[in-house]
Enzyme design. Structure first.
Site, PDB file in Angstrom:
ATOM      1  N   MET A  20      44.499  42.525  37.361  1.00 37.25           N
ATOM      2  CA  MET A  20      43.683  41.385  37.778  1.00 37.25           C
ATOM      3  C   MET A  20      43.234  41.567  39.229  1.00 37.25           C
ATOM      4  SD  MET A  20      45.867  38.285  36.062  1.00 37.25           S
ATOM      5  CE  MET A  20      44.642  37.047  36.536  1.00 37.25           C
ATOM      6  N   GLU A  21      41.945  41.799  39.393  1.00 35.67           N
ATOM      7  CA  GLU A  21      41.385  42.053  40.715  1.00 35.67           C
ATOM      8  C   GLU A  21      41.558  40.839  41.628  1.00 35.67           C
ATOM      9  OE1 GLU A  21      39.532  44.145  43.767  1.00 35.67           O
ATOM     10  OE2 GLU A  21      40.380  44.818  41.853  1.00 35.67           O
ATOM     11  N   GLN A  80      44.153  52.277  38.335  1.00 30.22           N
ATOM     12  CA  GLN A  80      42.906  52.076  37.588  1.00 30.22           C
ATOM     13  C   GLN A  80      41.709  52.446  38.465  1.00 30.22           C
ATOM     14  OE1 GLN A  80      40.903  48.157  36.621  1.00 30.22           O
ATOM     15  NE2 GLN A  80      41.601  48.692  34.559  1.00 30.22           N
ATOM     16  N   CYS A 110      35.513  44.850  33.878  1.00 28.76           N
ATOM     17  CA  CYS A 110      35.340  43.902  34.980  1.00 28.76           C
ATOM     18  C   CYS A 110      34.023  43.145  34.837  1.00 28.76           C
ATOM     19  CB  CYS A 110      35.389  44.623  36.315  1.00 28.76           C
ATOM     20  SG  CYS A 110      35.187  43.505  37.730  1.00 28.76           S
ATOM     21  N   HIS A 180      40.253  43.606  25.817  1.00 30.49           N
ATOM     22  CA  HIS A 180      40.175  42.180  26.123  1.00 30.49           C
ATOM     23  C   HIS A 180      39.220  41.586  25.103  1.00 30.49           C
ATOM     24  CE1 HIS A 180      39.457  38.830  29.349  1.00 30.49           C
ATOM     25  NE2 HIS A 180      39.442  38.366  28.118  1.00 30.49           N
ATOM     26  N   GLY A 212      44.146  38.971  25.844  1.00 27.12           N
ATOM     27  CA  GLY A 212      43.306  37.778  25.827  1.00 27.12           C
ATOM     28  C   GLY A 212      44.002  36.561  25.270  1.00 27.12           C
ATOM     29  N   GLU A 213      44.091  35.493  26.080  1.00 28.70           N
ATOM     30  CA  GLU A 213      44.640  34.192  25.669  1.00 28.70           C
ATOM     31  C   GLU A 213      46.100  34.270  25.227  1.00 28.70           C
ATOM     32  OE1 GLU A 213      43.141  30.979  25.907  1.00 28.70           O
ATOM     33  OE2 GLU A 213      41.913  32.234  27.215  1.00 28.70           O
ATOM     34  N   GLY A 235      47.615  38.734  31.418  1.00 27.17           N
ATOM     35  CA  GLY A 235      47.003  38.622  32.725  1.00 27.17           C
ATOM     36  C   GLY A 235      47.223  37.252  33.327  1.00 27.17           C
ATOM     37  N   ARG A 236      46.287  36.327  33.075  1.00 34.08           N
ATOM     38  CA  ARG A 236      46.398  34.990  33.653  1.00 34.08           C
ATOM     39  C   ARG A 236      47.682  34.286  33.215  1.00 34.08           C
ATOM     40  NH1 ARG A 236      41.479  31.934  31.733  1.00 34.08           N
ATOM     41  NH2 ARG A 236      41.856  33.212  29.891  1.00 34.08           N
TER      42      ARG A 236
END
Length: 329
Positions: A20-21, A80, A110, A180, A212-213, A235-236
């Site tokens: 995650m940038e 990466q 991205c 993703h 994803g999710e 990620g999130r």
């Protein structure tokens, strides 16, 4: 299709922390690897344009290279790269490996406008042939058995080329592929279209990682049930629930708000003693934007924090909240 729904433990599941940038830097990797059984972490991207980057660039984004490509807790870290020129991507991939990276990953996901305008990231999903050239060049440059991997979204404006892009990466010799399950146009809006990952996994003879999710253990189970994948990338969700990987893999209780506040205090102490201390107010507020999903208390505290611009005021507010919880225990 494999079924996971009634298994009490998920220790066999491979869990990877997403790149995650602007969020998952080396400090965040250090904190999260200390409390979670991650199998791999991927760095924020190293931007490759038209040169072989100096070693200091890699060390700045991935200081773990100085300790064998591992976090202090022993979790492998993979560099990466993001770029569009096959030759320079290949040369920088080899440099990352020589510096100690645990494999090297190519970013084709991205969604940032600035990155896409310079022909990097998700914009390349419109050009499967170019993706193939990039991955093939990286694979030819990086000696076996070092991994050469890639991460994609399902497309740019639409999902029409999702399989072409996946096959381009596979046929170029990639070791594995993370997907993703949204297009660039979808952004981060729910849902994640896991069924597309199912098709990719059934077609490719390399491991496919579902992304994803995935916010909790139940999401992970449903994602694996739909996709048939036994590797997932979070990620999130990993920022929203700090011990997400432990929660998924070992069935650990989700972190309490008290535990999360203690982690925030540890993060603050380490961030303020490092070279990125000037970014602390923005970074801590950014973290709260993710915590709000998991903890109602985070939203309440964030209403206090967001009016503060000075580091001392933010730290004082966090410290007071932490003391108040401790006093109640």
């Amino acid at each position: 299709m494999r079924h996971f729904l009634f298994q009490p433990g998920l220790k066999h599941v491979r869990i990877i922390l997403a790149p995650m940038e602007g969020v998952v830097d080396n400090l965040m990797r250090e904190l999260l690897s200390a409390i979670n059984p991650y199998d791999l972490m991927v760095t924020e991207f190293v931007r490759v344009v038209d040169q072989l980057l100096p070693e200091k660039v890699f060390h700045r984004l991935c200081p773990e290279l100085l300790q064998g490509g591992m976090t202090l807790s022993g979790t492998p870290v993979r560099v990466q790269l993001l770029g569009q020129e096959p030759g320079w991507m290949a040369e920088n991939a080899l440099r990352a490996i020589e510096l100690g990276s645990q494999g090297v990953d190519a970013n084709f996901g991205c969604p940032a406008k600035m990155v896409n305008r310079s022909k990097g990231g998700a914009v390349l999903l419109q050009y499967p042939e170019q993706i193939h050239k990039i991955v093939k060049a990286m694979r030819q440059a990086v000696p076996e058995p070092h991994a050469v991997t890639a991460k994609i979204r399902l497309g740019f404006e639409d999902k029409s080329l999702f399989m072409e892009n996946a096959l381009a990466i596979y046929e170029a010799g990639a070791t594995e592929l993370a997907v993703h399950a949204r297009s660039k146009k979808d952004g981060y809006r729910p849902p994640a279209y896991w069924e597309y990952i199912t098709e990719i996994r059934e077609k490719l003879a390399i491991p496919v990682i579902a992304n994803g999710e995935i916010w909790n253990r139940e999401d992970a189970l449903r994602c694996m049930e739909v996709t048939g994948c036994d590797s997932i990338m979070v990620g999130r969700g990993a920022i929203s629930l700090p011990n997400l990987a432990d929660h998924i893999k070992n069935g650990a209780m989700q972190y309490s708000w008290q535990q999360t506040l203690a982690l925030l205090m540890s993060y603050s102490q380490k961030e303020l003693s490092g070279r990125k201390s000037c970014y602390y107010p923005a970074r801590i507020k950014q973290w709260f934007s993710y915590l709000n999903r998991q903890y109602p208390q985070a939203d309440t505290l964030f209403r206090e924090l967001r009016v503060h611009k000075q580091t001392d005021d933010i730290v004082a507010t966090l410290s007071r909240a932490h003391r108040e919880i401790d006093d109640k225990m």
